[in-house]
Design a protein around this motif. Structure first.
Motif, short mmCIF file in Angstrom:
data_model
loop_
_atom_site.label_atom_id
_atom_site.label_comp_id
_atom_site.label_asym_id
_atom_site.label_seq_id
_atom_site.Cartn_x
_atom_site.Cartn_y
_atom_site.Cartn_z
N LYS A 21 0.84 -1.02 -0.06
CA LYS A 21 -0.04 -0.14 -0.18
C LYS A 21 0.73 1.43 0.00
O LYS A 21 0.63 2.37 -0.82
N MET A 22 1.94 1.31 0.82
CA MET A 22 2.83 2.46 0.90
C MET A 22 3.61 2.69 -0.32
O MET A 22 3.65 3.99 -0.83
N LEU A 23 4.06 1.56 -1.22
CA LEU A 23 4.63 1.81 -2.63
C LEU A 23 3.52 2.53 -3.26
O LEU A 23 3.96 3.41 -4.18
N ARG A 24 2.44 1.89 -3.18
CA ARG A 24 1.46 2.49 -4.21
C ARG A 24 1.05 3.93 -4.02
O ARG A 24 0.56 4.77 -4.58
N LEU A 25 1.20 4.30 -2.76
CA LEU A 25 0.74 5.76 -2.43
C LEU A 25 2.08 6.59 -2.73
O LEU A 25 1.81 7.77 -2.98
N THR A 26 3.18 6.03 -3.19
CA THR A 26 4.13 6.87 -3.94
C THR A 26 4.19 7.01 -5.46
O THR A 26 4.92 7.84 -6.13
N THR A 27 3.19 6.30 -6.13
CA THR A 27 3.07 6.37 -7.66
C THR A 27 2.38 7.63 -8.03
O THR A 27 1.62 8.27 -7.56
N ASN A 28 3.41 8.19 -9.02
CA ASN A 28 3.00 9.80 -9.40
C ASN A 28 3.28 9.69 -10.74
O ASN A 28 3.97 10.99 -11.17
N SER A 29 2.81 9.05 -11.69
CA SER A 29 3.30 9.36 -13.28
C SER A 29 2.63 10.72 -13.95
O SER A 29 3.20 11.12 -14.73
N ILE A 30 1.68 11.16 -13.18
CA ILE A 30 1.06 12.31 -13.67
C ILE A 30 1.66 13.77 -13.20
O ILE A 30 1.91 14.72 -13.63
N SER A 31 2.02 13.72 -11.83
CA SER A 31 2.39 15.13 -11.13
C SER A 31 3.95 15.02 -11.26
O SER A 31 4.45 15.95 -11.01
N SER A 32 4.79 13.93 -11.29
CA SER A 32 6.23 13.84 -11.13
C SER A 32 6.62 14.65 -12.31
O SER A 32 6.30 14.90 -13.23
N GLN A 33 7.63 15.62 -11.90
CA GLN A 33 8.44 16.60 -12.54
C GLN A 33 9.80 15.91 -13.09
O GLN A 33 10.34 16.51 -13.99
N LEU A 34 9.87 14.32 -12.73
CA LEU A 34 10.89 13.75 -13.51
C LEU A 34 10.80 13.27 -14.84
O LEU A 34 9.73 12.30 -14.56
N PRO A 35 11.44 13.18 -15.84
CA PRO A 35 11.06 12.63 -17.10
C PRO A 35 11.62 11.19 -16.93
O PRO A 35 12.96 10.77 -17.31
N VAL A 36 10.83 10.13 -16.83
CA VAL A 36 11.30 8.63 -16.55
C VAL A 36 10.24 7.80 -17.30
O VAL A 36 9.03 8.02 -17.14
N ARG A 37 10.83 6.56 -17.78
CA ARG A 37 9.98 5.83 -18.34
C ARG A 37 10.43 4.41 -18.07
O ARG A 37 11.71 3.89 -17.79
N LEU A 38 9.37 3.44 -17.68
CA LEU A 38 9.64 1.97 -17.39
C LEU A 38 9.10 1.20 -18.55
O LEU A 38 7.68 1.32 -18.76
N SER A 39 9.69 0.15 -18.81
CA SER A 39 9.15 -0.52 -20.01
C SER A 39 9.57 -1.93 -19.75
O SER A 39 10.34 -2.21 -19.29
N PHE B 255 9.88 6.23 2.37
CA PHE B 255 9.36 7.43 2.80
C PHE B 255 10.19 8.60 3.40
O PHE B 255 10.27 9.83 2.97
N ARG B 256 11.14 8.07 4.23
CA ARG B 256 12.17 8.94 4.92
C ARG B 256 13.11 9.76 3.87
O ARG B 256 13.57 10.69 3.71
N ASP B 257 13.51 8.63 2.75
CA ASP B 257 14.45 9.12 1.73
C ASP B 257 13.72 10.28 1.05
O ASP B 257 14.41 11.20 0.56
#
Length: 753
Positions: free
Chosen positions: A536-554, A719-721
């Motif tokens: 659950k905590m991992l999913r709370l960090t997902t932010n593909s819409i709002s993230s300002q970092l240009p990253v792709r996972l394939s 989360f601390r990091d």
């Protein structure tokens, strides 16, 4: 034949492919964006939602309080807000019928008067229904032949003195819609004809009538409408235009409770995803995300269905090929109070997982009103209170803020201690529920709820397996027209206590075969519960819409040929994808069984201009976590430290990293069917996370996945990091209490496949 999950995605991808331009034409071009979506044809919509049914409407015996629908009217609001604020459809073009307004004749008359009578060639018409579905038998038809209906506000079961089926027959809708020529038609049905004996399925309400009535047909308002004769399969195949159903024929449509509101799972997933989709994005990305949202909410993979006459044609889904004058966003400004510097917001695109934490001070930022603009208006909005998807926010704005301004999240906040919500199965005896509540309350990271009261992460109960449940069918066998006998289940196998997904599918490895005390069972389940909280905590960090970092996972195949078969990326990645390092390539969004023998790798790409530190986590069967260990070049016999691994997980600008890195350790696709892969990228080293991973029990397997012994400790360290990286990206707000973790979108990105 019912569409499987992957076939649904494949066919919907084909339907969406005809946007009129290739992806590379659209990427980075605001002119192309505006040209592709500047069509002036009208959109006419009829939205129907019914919560309030009398017991006589859908079953002979009155039910207990709380089993009726609660989210169908919300579905209407979700669709209306989307059409007005995302597509620019004038309010006058949208008619809504809710609760008592939605009678059989009123619905049919409005289809005729608002949609058919007004639509002209080139227009788009949308009919949406949320409520109860049913299947009925008309006397005089062959035994075992059942026809699909929608249960209207004035529907009533046949009685001896009035043996009439007073439902809205789906075939009557088809007969009317067939009169439209040269018009794009989209029908969305968030209801189901699957017979379900209970009003709940796990933590969700069921949108289908529990009985299959038999009676005679009565001609509705239009005498030209003919008596229905077509089965659900026949209608779905020949439905004019596109037909989107919430679920396969044998499975019920579901609605769930979120933070202070209820909605249909399918309608909420569909509208939420369209809010955050850009035309320039791959159609497959959009489709995949809808399916992923529903899977995350339910815990199982039961895909919605794309059907209709045009479902297999290269012709673009009308809901997505209309005007999109505003950019992808998490929400929109509804009203402004310039005196008190406050605003009301509609957050229809915000990730539902974040809703319980919005009042901690979620911060949003206005977006440009025109596509393609790089400059972002100055100012922020901080959420103070929430009521469903409407928020009241404090405005800190240097420039005037207009109603209709799109918004995107820039900072999310969480309590230091996040809890896992466990629903107690209603089939448990009272003493069992009392014991379970007492045992779970001793765990500080657990909160309990009754099923259906609010969103739950899992269920605690007893397992029951029958031959029917093992077959995975909950209703009629498609094409046979046979009504299931809910009272003739084969003998069930009683399992012990265990954990279940929110729609009551067993979580592998948690059910005991022998009898045990409730407290003993919960003690045994401590490790899985902690793992579920870590997920659950991992999913709370997902932010593909709002993230300002240009990253792709394939996910890519290597042998016998190289193909990209799944992609997840940040919107920022898509915006700069015209660079050579960010070229999207071609996605072979085909049935995964076609690649079952191929060798695969995961690839992570940093399209930006600053180095990023990454972490890869895999989740198998919902609760078994592993991490990927990068290779570190050290002399033989020298042990790697957490800091050295953190430095080894550095991804330089414009570079990509494959996992595994060597072809000898590539994996086959089959094990991935029950696996979810997370990629976290951060502007600062994830030192605390690696320290938490490297416990004495941890066994590192270079260039392979390694099991995590304490997944919850790892996610808390993560989360601390991320909080530390967020603080370094800007001064910490002194008003944020020490009990709150604040994560800024500029500091990290989390993607998942």
């Amino acid at each position: 034949m019912t569409l499987g999950r992957r076939e649904f995605l494949q066919r919907l991808s084909a339907a969406l492919a005809a946007l009129g331009m290739t992806e590379t034409t659209l990427i980075g071009s605001s002119n192309a964006y505006q040209q592709a979506f500047a069509a002036s044809a009208r959109c006419l919509a009829l939205l129907v939602g019914i919560n309030n049914y009398s017991p006589e409407t859908w079953q002979e015996v009155p039910t207990s309080k709380g089993t009726f629908l609660q989210g169908a009217v919300t579905d209407v609001e979700l669709q209306r807000e989307l059409l007005v604020n995302r597509f620019g459809v004038p309010s006058r073009n949208i008619v809504t019928l809710v609760n008592a307004e939605a009678t059989v004749n009123t619905i049919l008359e409005t289809i005729q008067g608002h949609l058919i009578a007004q639509a002209e060639p080139g227009d788009t018409v949308i009919f949406h229904f949320s409520g109860l579905g049913s299947r009925v038998h008309l006397r005089g038809h062959p035994d075992g032949e059942y026809l699909p209906t929608l249960v209207a506000a004035d529907s009533a079961l046949p009685a001896n003195e009035v043996p009439v089926i007073q439902d809205l027959f789906e075939e009557s809708i088809v007969q009317l819609l067939k009169g439209l020529k040269g018009v794009k038609i989209l029908t969305v049905i968030d209801a189901s004809a699957a017979t379900q004996a209970e009003g709940f399925k796990g933590n969700f309400r069921v949108r289908s009538r529990p009985t299959s009535p038999s009676g005679i047909w009565q001609t509705p308002f239009d005498p030209q409408l003919q008596e229905p004769r077509k089965s659900l399969k026949q209608l779905s195949k020949n439905w004019p235009g596109f037909l989107l159903r919430a679920n396969a024929v044998d499975f019920p449509a579901l609605e769930g409770n979120w933070d202070s509101f209820s909605a249909g799972l399918f309608t909420y997933a569909l509208t939420q995803q369209i809010w955050t989709t850009l035309p320039a994005q791959r159609q497959q990305w959009f489709i995949y995300r809808i399916d992923r949202k529903m899977s995350a909410w339910t815990g199982t993979d039961k895909a919605p269905q794309l059907l209709g006459q045009r479902s297999s044609q290269q012709t673009g889904l009308p809901l997505l090929t209309g005007r999109l004058p505003k950019p992808a966003a998490d929400g929109v400004v509804k009203t402004i109070d310039t005196v008190n510097k406050t605003a009301t917001l509609w957050l229809g695109g915000l990730s539902s997982e974040l809703l319980p934490y919005c009042e901690l001070g979620l911060r949003l930022q206005p977006l440009p009103t025109l596509p393609g603009l790089a400059a972002i208006p100055k100012g922020t909005l901080t959420v103070k209170t929430m009521n469903g998807l409407r928020a009241k926010a404090e405005v800190v704005q240097e420039d005037p803020l207009a109603v209709g301004t799109p918004l995107v999240e820039i900072e999310r906040r969480f309590p230091k201690e996040i809890t896992l919500t466990v629903a107690l199965d209603p089939d448990l005896e009272r003493i069992e529920r009392v014991d379970a509540t007492s045992a779970l309350s001793s765990m500080s990271y657990i909160s309990t709820t009754a099923p259906g009261e609010r969103q739950a992460d899992c269920l605690f109960g007893k397992g029951m397996l029958s031959s029917r449940s093992l077959q995975g069918a909950g209703g009629q066998t498609e094409g046979t027209g046979t009504q299931p006998d809910v009272n003739s289940d084969p003998p069930a196998v009683q399992l012990g206590y265990g954990l279940f997904t929110p729609d009551r599918s067993p979580i592998t490895g948690t059910a005991a075969e022998d009898e045990e005390a409730v407290r003993t069972a919960i003690s045994r389940l401590t490790a899985p519960l902690r793992s579920l909280l870590a997920v659950k905590m991992l999913r709370l960090t997902t932010n593909s819409i709002s993230s300002q970092l240009p990253v792709r996972l394939s996910l890519e195949t290597l042998k016998p040929s190289r193909k990209m078969i799944l992609v997840e990326e940040t919107l920022r990645s898509r915006q700069i994808a015209s660079t050579s390092s960010g070229s999207p390539g071609q996605v072979a969004f085909d049935n995964l069984t076609n690649f079952s023998g191929d060798k695969c790798q995961v690839r992570l790409l940093n399209s930006g201009q600053v180095p990023l530190y990454y972490l890869l986590v895999s989740i198998v069967e919902k609760n078994r976590l592993s991490i990927y260990c990068p290779l570190v070049n050290l002399p033989e016999g020298v042990e790697q430290t957490s800091s050295e691994i953190a430095e080894a997980s550095l991804l330089y600008p414009g570079k990509s990293r494959r996992f595994p890195q060597t072809e000898e350790t590539t994996f086959s696709l089959q094990p991935l069917q029950s696996t979810e892969i997370f990629a976290i990228a951060c502007t600062q080293p994830l030192s605390e996370t690696w320290k938490a991973i490297r416990t004495p029990e941890f066994r590192q397997l270079s260039d392979r996945w390694s099991t995590i012994s304490e997944p919850l400790a790892m996610t808390k360290a993560l989360f601390r990091d991320l909080n530390s990286a967020s603080t370094q990206s800007g001064n910490r707000d002194s008003s944020i209490p020490e009990t709150i973790t604040a994560l800024k979108s500029a500091a990290w990105s989390t993607l998942s496949l």
